[in-house]
Design a protein around this motif. Structure first.
Motif: not given
Length: 299
Positions: A273-279
């Motif tokens: 994740h990056a800043d809570g977003e799954i990338i």
């Protein structure tokens, strides 16, 4: 005051942001802040909205939502700056109305909605660093392994917000996540072993209440690397309260250091994740670096 752009994620805070739209509009209007408001429609659309707003000349672009919304707006601002050859991304404002608002709180943005609107009216700013992971910008942190699996589990929980949401997600992730072997390299070191998770912090808090990298500073030109060894479930549960207080620094299961460049490699496909977003759900290599003083934000 020139007109600002507000990018509102209606889903943020489990649809709390949608209900707060009229409050935001009324508050900015009462403060004589000229604005144009646009709603995101699906994950990722905030990036293009923010990029275009910056290219169109909006001096301030406001992310109204949680950490994921902020991440999208930051990426749009940074991409616009890249296209224009500017060293600093356009000015970011934040209305923190998400499930977790780690980046905004750590940076000093007022958490109360009216106070955050008043901060935008004042326009006082500070410079912070941005991280880059495989070409994507992040402002707060990147997590690989268990930390990202917790994020995935949190998306399945519909009725909770804040720290409780992520605590429940931790217990769900514990039931099935393995501890793969990873190879981590940084400016002056490397390690290879079975790991529970890797966390790279530009900010000191993630998940609404977990101080995984407790000494991270948003404007020191460094990334804080936190590594947790593979542990039995009972030890993970014993470690959890320490992480929530940021008192785990001397725990033998934890390794912390600082660097400007970090790589993470694994034969096992990693959720990230990056800043809570799954990338990613299947990453095998991450290349992570820091760009000092890249973002100007209102606080």
């Amino acid at each position: 005051m020139d007109k600002i752009k507000v990018i509102l994620n209606p889903y943020a805070g489990r649809w709390l942001a949608s209900r707060l739209r009229p409050v935001i509009e009324e508050t900015l209007t009462a403060l004589d802040v000229p604005f144009e408001l646009e709603l995101t429609t699906k994950p990722g659309t905030g990036i293009e909205m923010a990029r275009q707003a910056s290219l169109d000349g909006f001096p301030v672009v406001v992310a109204a939502g949680g950490d994921g919304t902020v991440n999208e707006v930051v990426n749009g601002l940074a991409l616009a700056a890249d296209a224009l050859g500017k060293p600093t991304a356009g000015i970011l404002g934040v209305l923190p109305i998400g499930s977790a608002n780690d980046m905004a709180e750590i940076a000093g943005v007022p958490i109360q909605l009216r106070a955050a609107c008043e901060a935008i009216k004042r326009g006082r700013t500070r410079r912070i660093d941005l991280g880059v992971v495989n070409g994507r910008y992040f402002d707060n942190n990147v997590g690989a392994g268990f930390e990202a699996q917790v994020t995935i589990e949190s998306r399945k929980i519909k009725l909770l917000r804040g720290t409780l949401l992520y605590l429940i997600a931790v217990f769900r992730a514990l039931s099935h996540y393995p501890s793969p072997t990873m190879r981590i390299t940084w400016d002056d070191g490397e390690l290879q072993r079975s790991l529970l998770m890797v966390s790279i912090g530009n900010g000191r808090r993630t998940g609404g209440g977990f101080f995984v990298t407790p000494d991270a500073v948003q404007d020191d030109g460094l990334l804080d690397l936190g590594v947790a060894n593979a542990l039995p479930r009972l030890q993970i549960l014993q470690l959890l309260p320490k992480v929530m207080r940021g008192t785990h620094k001397n725990d033998p299961a934890i390794f912390l250091t600082r660097s400007t460049h970090i790589t993470v490699e694994s034969d096992y496909p990693l959720p990230v994740h990056a800043d809570g977003e799954i990338i990613y759900t299947d990453a095998k290599r991450l290349d992570i670096s820091i760009q000092p003083a890249r973002l100007e934000m209102i606080v």
